[in-house]
Design a protein around this motif. Structure first.
Motif, PDB file in Angstrom:
ATOM      1  N   TYR A   1      -5.792  -6.430   2.018  1.00 33.10           N
ATOM      2  CA  TYR A   1      -5.403  -5.024   2.164  1.00 33.10           C
ATOM      3  C   TYR A   1      -6.131  -4.312   3.295  1.00 33.10           C
ATOM      4  O   TYR A   1      -5.637  -3.306   3.805  1.00 33.10           O
ATOM      5  CB  TYR A   1      -5.641  -4.273   0.855  1.00 33.10           C
ATOM      6  CG  TYR A   1      -4.560  -4.487  -0.183  1.00 33.10           C
ATOM      7  CD1 TYR A   1      -3.409  -5.215   0.117  1.00 33.10           C
ATOM      8  CD2 TYR A   1      -4.686  -3.962  -1.462  1.00 33.10           C
ATOM      9  CE1 TYR A   1      -2.430  -5.427  -0.827  1.00 33.10           C
ATOM     10  CE2 TYR A   1      -3.697  -4.167  -2.419  1.00 33.10           C
ATOM     11  CZ  TYR A   1      -2.582  -4.897  -2.102  1.00 33.10           C
ATOM     12  OH  TYR A   1      -1.606  -5.093  -3.032  1.00 33.10           O
TER      13      TYR A   1
ATOM     14  N   GLY B   1       0.803  -1.221   0.000  1.00 32.21           N
ATOM     15  CA  GLY B   1       0.000   0.000   0.000  1.00 32.21           C
ATOM     16  C   GLY B   1       0.831   1.264   0.000  1.00 32.21           C
ATOM     17  O   GLY B   1       0.291   2.353   0.138  1.00 32.21           O
TER      18      GLY B   1
ATOM     19  N   THR C   1      -0.883  -4.229   4.534  1.00 35.02           N
ATOM     20  CA  THR C   1      -0.330  -4.087   3.187  1.00 35.02           C
ATOM     21  C   THR C   1       1.155  -4.406   3.158  1.00 35.02           C
ATOM     22  O   THR C   1       1.730  -4.574   2.093  1.00 35.02           O
ATOM     23  CB  THR C   1      -0.543  -2.652   2.659  1.00 35.02           C
ATOM     24  OG1 THR C   1       0.004  -1.715   3.601  1.00 35.02           O
ATOM     25  CG2 THR C   1      -2.018  -2.359   2.453  1.00 35.02           C
TER      26      THR C   1
END
Length: 808
Positions: A698, A165, A702
């Motif tokens: 997620y 992420g 992440t």
């Protein structure tokens, strides 16, 4: 025999059989005790620099960019190029083992989940004088761990840096490049390090993970992935120039740029698609041929024309061939366990050096055969030891399907014959023969998920075929047929290669909330005098939890899309939802629906597409199944049927002494097994687990964490199992049959035992193992699920109840 002792004995037998395949099929092919082999002639290079761009596809590097220029700037003027063909599984660890050690993944490593080798192995790093490496903590330590002496040094960034992420994963590669620069700068003030760097047989390894991470997070066709390739290309040029300048441009440095595996268009790897198995290979520097101009060259693919490289000779290799190439360039012994063959066309050396290297390569491979043959002779009676002259493997998997079909067809004919000679009613044919296609579909579904579709379509006609629709409500029969058809769609959907569809997940959450309110309204109108209205508050908390999960899914993926990372509050809510389990009163339908809501919150957080709808369709079918089975009780004259509206799990009693087994009970067990298999293969298979989309987790994390991600994936896989098991528990208690009366047939386990493979691709081997483990574990797993179902249906996990004060 006492029942608990019998159960324990059965568990022990199944565990022994489960472990047996690893002893029978999977022993390490690696041997030790070989004599190291190396060429006596001086090598062309004193040092080697290996760049491995993790997750880099061949076409992504070789194709022209939007400006019409090549992404690999070192290609046209510096060295030779080609495609390195990898083997499955196309994962980082086996890819690096093939590159650096020269052999393909050790089959016995399956016992350790392919995370580390159960036996030590040799590598180019181990044979070097010194090796310095920079990059991921998941890759570098495994080559330092087995190295003899203290000459392999690793510099790793923190594991938390591998964040899917993150705003830009290219920072991982920048970290490597920056630390290599600092390393060479600091060596000028460190005489010991400076002297070591100027030794011969030195290896520098740069593991570049950013491209792989960006590919997972944004897909290979994304701007982030393409920009990362440009940054790596610039970094490689800069590091190559820095090293040449450091050594005074002595012309004794060889460079290799390649990848461990590619990546599919949807951002996964692990299987055998060409986008995963075709990786780039560019070699330049000392001892390497310059770009070779050609007028024509032919390959079955059309890549040369697409890449505008028709005039530069393409030299393809197998991934394991790169290890002997590196060893030859710097003059170290070929890795002892290497099976690679030296790609001569990459070398720019004398004919004598090439001939000596080829001979050394052949002797090194022959040494492994001699040691293996010697070990075999020592453990085999001399009269039984005879060489096998015809080394052939005869594999006919379509024939397997044919044998499977005729086997079940024969079973159906035998059953029909016995029913005929007993002049049984025609309904008996249905009861006895229905399990045959169902069980066939169960076994066949391990190879083709679409077989479940066929089975579910057969199930759709069950009320009509058995005339059950006459006894049961017509509405239930119609809903049963509709849900069977609806559920039959899921096995036809792709399990890999699909883009995330978050709006569909949100729609599943909203549909769950809508159904919940309808159910809640129905409960409020019911006249169950035993129900405490205060218990309805549990439903409100569960509905709120589903709504919150739906919001978190949309919010998280939107935040990642605009590169703001995983919101901390969303992450906290996700983990809290995972730990929160509230269960309503133990009245049958209330408790079952409460279980669905509790599990649905977690399932939504772990979903990325159509699979979010699967638990709803499955639970709906289980709900109707319970009603249909209760109506089927009158087939064998049981007039006492519990009223499901007020049925309480905690008030059940074992009344099996008044109830004998009937043919319908056999059919129920087959239904249960079929639904259990559907729970697994309905939205996935071995390939989907092998190359699962990291986007599934997620909402929870992440940062790359294989064990945590794997645990969450297993939880997602287990949720449909729990729903089926709880429904089957309800079927058992409402049809007045104890689960102890059910016996699971292990014939299919024997069938899959003989299909276990210890050869071929890792995908084939892993699939065969998984099939056997799944079937062999089914008995143990169903016992565990049965216990879990009893716990979930009979125990109370709710909110603290307020004390009621009564006035005198």
């Amino acid at each position: 025999m006492d029942i608990p002792v019998f159960i324990l004995a059965g568990l022990l037998v199944h565990c022994v059989f489960l472990v047996s395949i690893f002893d029978i099929y999977f022993s390490s092919p690696l041997v030790h005790g070989m004599t190291p082999q190396q060429t006596s002639l001086p090598p062309p290079a004193k040092r080697l620099v290996l760049f491995v761009a993790d997750g880099l596809r061949a076409d992504s590097l070789y194709e022209l960019d939007s400006n019409g220029t090549a992404r690999a700037s070192v290609l046209e003027n510096n060295g030779s190029w080609g495609i390195s063909h990898t083997r499955v599984p196309t994962e980082s660890r086996p890819g690096h083992v093939a590159l650096i050690a020269g052999f393909y993944e050790d089959v016995s490593a399956v016992a350790k989940g392919w995370k580390e080798n159960p036996v030590e192995f040799d590598s180019v790093f181990n044979e070097s004088k010194y090796t310095w490496s920079w990059g991921s903590p998941d890759i570098l330590p495994m080559f330092a761990k087995g190295a003899t002496g203290d000459h392999v040094y690793t510099f790793c960034y923190a594991a938390e840096s591998e964040d899917f992420g993150a705003e830009d994963a290219a920072k991982l590669d920048m970290w490597v490049f920056d630390h290599v620069k600092s390393f060479f700068n600091s060596s000028r003030n460190n005489q010991t390090l400076f002297s070591a760097l100027n030794e011969e047989k030195v290896v520098l390894f740069l593991h570049l993970l950013g491209i792989d991470t960006n590919g997972h997070a944004h897909r290979p066709n994304s701007r982030e992935y393409q920009e990362n390739i440009k940054q790596v290309d610039e970094g490689v040029k800069e590091i190559a120039s820095l090293i040449d300048n450091f050594y005074g441009n002595d012309g004794k440095t060889a460079f290799i740029l390649t990848s461990d595996h590619g990546m599919t268009d949807w951002g996964s790897h692990g299987a055998g698609h060409p986008s995963e198995t075709l990786t780039p290979l560019i070699v330049w520097g000392a001892g390497v041929n310059y770009p070779q101009k050609v007028t024509t060259q032919f390959f079955e693919d059309n890549f040369l024309k697409e890449w505008k490289l028709e005039n530069l000779k393409r030299l393809d290799v197998n991934q394991a061939d790169i290890a002997p190439l590196m060893a030859s360039l710097i003059g170290v012994p070929f890795p002892l366990n290497s099976v690679g063959t030296l790609p001569l066309e990459y070398l720019n050396t004398s004919a004598l050096f090439k001939a000596e290297s080829m001979f050394t390569n052949a002797v090194q491979i022959l040494e492994q055969f001699k040691v293996k043959m010697s070990q075999k002779k020592e453990t085999t009676l001399s009269i039984l030891f005879t060489p096998f002259n015809e080394l052939q493997q005869y594999i006919q998997s379509l024939k397997k399907s044919t044998v499977l079909f005729y086997g079940f067809a024969s079973a159906g004919m035998i059953i029909t014959f016995f029913l005929l000679i007993q002049t049984c009613p025609w309904t008996y044919y249905i009861y006895c023969l229905l399990p045959v296609p169902v069980w066939y579909a169960v076994v066949f579904s391990f190879f083709y998920r679409s077989a479940l579709t066929v089975g579910l379509l057969v199930f759709a006609g069950w009320p009509v075929i058995t005339q059950l629709w006459i006894q049961a409500k017509v509405l239930y029969s119609l809903i049963w047929t509709l849900l069977c058809v609806l559920l039959a769609i899921f096995p036809l959907m792709p399990v890999v290669g699909r883009e995330p569809n978050i709006p569909l997940v949100i729609a599943a959450g909203l549909l769950t909330i809508l159904i919940s309110f309808f159910s809640l309204a129905s409960l409020c109108k019911s006249e169950n005098k035993y129900r405490d209205n205060e218990d309805l508050k549990v439903y409100f908390y569960q509905i709120f939890s589903v709504a919150l999960s739906t919001y978190v899914v949309g919010s998280t993926h939107n935040s990642l899309k605009i590169k703001q990372g995983l919101p901390v509050m969303n992450q906290i809510i996700s983990w809290m939802t995972l730990a929160l389990l509230l269960l309503s009163p133990t009245f049958l339908f209330e408790r079952l629906f409460s279980i669905l809501l509790s599990l649905m919150s977690t399932y939504l957080l772990l979903s990325t597409g159509y699979e979010a709808l699967f638990p709803l369709a499955l639970f709906g079918l289980m709900f109707v199944w319970i009603n249909m089975e209760q109506e089927a009780l009158q087939h064998y004259g049981l007039s006492l049927k519990p009223k499901l509206a007020v049925f309480n799990f905690t008030c059940t009693m074992d009344i099996t002494q008044f109830r004998q087994l009937h043919l319908d009970d056999v059919r129920r067990s087959f239904f249960f097994v079929f639904f259990i298999v559907t729970a697994f293969f309905g939205t996935g298979n071995i390939a989907s687990i092998n190359s699962f989309d990291p986007a599934s987790v997620y909402c929870f994390l992440t940062v790359f964490s294989p064990f945590m991600m794997g645990g969450l994936l297993l939880l997602k896989v287990a949720i449909p199992f729990v729903l089926v098991s709880c429904a089957f528990e309800a079927v058992q208690v409402t049809t007045q049959l104890s689960s102890k009366r059910y016996i699971t047939c292990c014939i299919s386990a024997l069938h899959f035992f003989f299909l276990v493979k210890d050869y071929g691709s890792w995908l084939d081997i892993g699939t065969s193992i998984s099939h056997y483990v799944l079937v062999m574990s089914l008995t143990i797993f169903m016992m565990v699920m049965n216990g879990l179902a009893q716990l979930l249906t009979t125990r109370r996990l709710g909110l603290p109840r307020r004390n009621k004060h009564h006035s005198m």
